[in-house]
Enzyme design. Structure first.
Site, mmCIF file in Angstrom:
data_model
loop_
_atom_site.group_PDB
_atom_site.id
_atom_site.type_symbol
_atom_site.label_atom_id
_atom_site.label_comp_id
_atom_site.label_asym_id
_atom_site.label_seq_id
_atom_site.Cartn_x
_atom_site.Cartn_y
_atom_site.Cartn_z
ATOM 1 C CD GLU A 15 -34.328 26.362 -51.306
ATOM 2 O OE1 GLU A 15 -33.722 26.740 -51.607
ATOM 3 O OE2 GLU A 15 -35.692 26.460 -49.946
ATOM 4 C CG ASP A 219 -41.179 37.243 -49.736
ATOM 5 O OD1 ASP A 219 -41.010 38.319 -48.460
ATOM 6 O OD2 ASP A 219 -41.332 35.942 -49.346
HETATM 7 N N1 SAH Z 1 -46.158 29.248 -47.399
HETATM 8 C C1 SAH Z 1 -45.162 29.003 -47.774
HETATM 9 C C2 SAH Z 1 -43.717 28.694 -46.392
HETATM 10 C C3 SAH Z 1 -42.910 29.015 -46.470
HETATM 11 S S1 SAH Z 1 -42.390 29.838 -44.969
HETATM 12 C C4 SAH Z 1 -44.714 26.978 -48.321
HETATM 13 O O1 SAH Z 1 -45.911 26.632 -48.449
HETATM 14 O O2 SAH Z 1 -43.663 26.546 -48.207
HETATM 15 C C5 SAH Z 1 -40.837 30.653 -45.971
HETATM 16 C C6 SAH Z 1 -39.843 30.342 -45.927
HETATM 17 O O3 SAH Z 1 -39.009 30.800 -47.463
HETATM 18 C C7 SAH Z 1 -38.653 29.439 -45.083
HETATM 19 O O4 SAH Z 1 -37.640 28.663 -45.056
HETATM 20 C C8 SAH Z 1 -37.842 31.272 -45.192
HETATM 21 O O5 SAH Z 1 -36.596 30.891 -44.312
HETATM 22 C C9 SAH Z 1 -38.123 31.875 -45.907
HETATM 23 N N2 SAH Z 1 -39.068 32.992 -46.418
HETATM 24 C C10 SAH Z 1 -39.332 33.941 -46.888
HETATM 25 N N3 SAH Z 1 -40.000 34.843 -47.776
HETATM 26 C C11 SAH Z 1 -39.870 34.903 -46.189
HETATM 27 C C12 SAH Z 1 -40.471 36.825 -44.826
HETATM 28 N N4 SAH Z 1 -41.058 36.575 -45.849
HETATM 29 N N5 SAH Z 1 -40.415 36.242 -44.059
HETATM 30 C C13 SAH Z 1 -39.794 35.246 -43.263
HETATM 31 N N6 SAH Z 1 -39.586 33.971 -43.564
HETATM 32 C C14 SAH Z 1 -39.169 34.073 -45.155
#
Ligand code: SAH
Length: 255
Positions: A15, A219
């Site tokens: 981002e 998601d």
């Molecule tokens: N696997 C991802 C990790 C992202 S963590 C990676 O490889 O980068 C998730 C990030 O998106 C966090 O910044 C959170 O704020 C947001 N997010 C999106 N969907 C989420 C969910 N279902 N639960 C918690 N945070 C979520």
């Protein structure tokens, strides 16, 4: 330029990477393992930074932006999991209020209340919410041109909506139907779940700073929450973030 800068905080580097090319007269400062990119966008002083994931990373970043960079307004961008029915992948949520869903000092304090503050809900700045919502709606209206009809179709995005309301945060990637159903039961008003917004809200309340949180739904916080996550950020969320911030700053009056 002596205006208090507007801070734009990203949770993930994809981002920030989309925003950086818009920065005019850039310079950077490193502090606490973060690079703060200062400059101007549409004549507004801004500072762009990657916060990292989770509440502590977000709180550290927010405190530095306010105290070291004298930022007058913070906008946290990113993605989130949709919780309430009707909050779909590709929709945009602007938080009116934030709450830490993993805060629980019961029975000493009511569940979700931040001990010694007497509150569980923290309000975003109403003027920022309105201005960002306007920008977000204009971007959703031209989603086909911004993202491309093929990509929207690939992610199953059809007539994306803008929502305003409660966003909840916690140090957990919510990725099962069991977890998201529990959150829906405990917090039926919650539109979306993420991992940083409510931490920024608490820090801004301490400092009396204005802030807003704007998230693209990546998601549904269910068993398929991890599927195509990175692709979605690159192909959809980072494009929306860039377009929304650009539109917002273009229309924002100069001080
Ligand atoms: N696997 C991802 C990790 C992202 S963590 C990676 O490889 O980068 C998730 C990030 O998106 C966090 O910044 C959170 O704020 C947001 N997010 C999106 N969907 C989420 C969910 N279902 N639960 C918690 N945070 C979520």
């Amino acid at each position: 330029m002596s205006q208090a800068p507007i801070a734009i905080v990203s949770a993930m580097h994809e981002e920030l990477r989309a925003l950086l090319p818009a920065l005019r007269n850039p310079s950077s400062v490193c502090l606490a393992g973060r690079t703060f990119h200062q400059g101007e966008i549409h004549g507004h002083a801004v500072v762009l930074v990657l916060s990292g994931l989770g509440k502590v990373a977000a709180a550290t970043t927010a405190a530095l932006l306010i105290h070291e960079f004298e930022s007058g307004a913070l906008v946290f961008t990113g993605v989130a999991g949709g919780l309430r029915r009707g909050v779909k992948v590709g929709d945009v949520v602007v938080a009116r209020q934030l709450l830490q869903h993993d805060m629980d000092a019961s029975p000493l304090f009511p569940r979700f209340e931040v001990p010694l503050t007497g509150r569980s809900h923290f309000d975003a700045d109403a003027a920022l919410v309105e201005a960002l919502s306007g920008a977000a709606q204009r971007c959703l209206d031209r989603a086909d041109a911004l993202i491309g009809a093929d990509r929207l179709l690939a992610f199953g995005i059809d007539s994306a909506l803008l929502h305003q309301g409660l966003v909840v945060s916690g140090d957990r990637f919510v990725s099962s139907e069991v977890q998201s159903a529990e959150l829906r039961t405990l917090l039926p008003d919650a539109l979306a779940v993420e991992m940083e917004g409510a931490a920024v809200a608490q820090v801004c309340a301490d400092f009396g700073a204005r802030f807003a949180v704007i998230r693209t739904i990546s998601d549904r916080a269910d068993d398929s929450a991890h599927v195509d996550f990175k692709r979605f950020i690159v192909d959809v969320a980072s494009i929306y973030t860039h377009a929304i911030i650009d539109d917002w700053l273009l229309h924002r009056p100069h001080p």
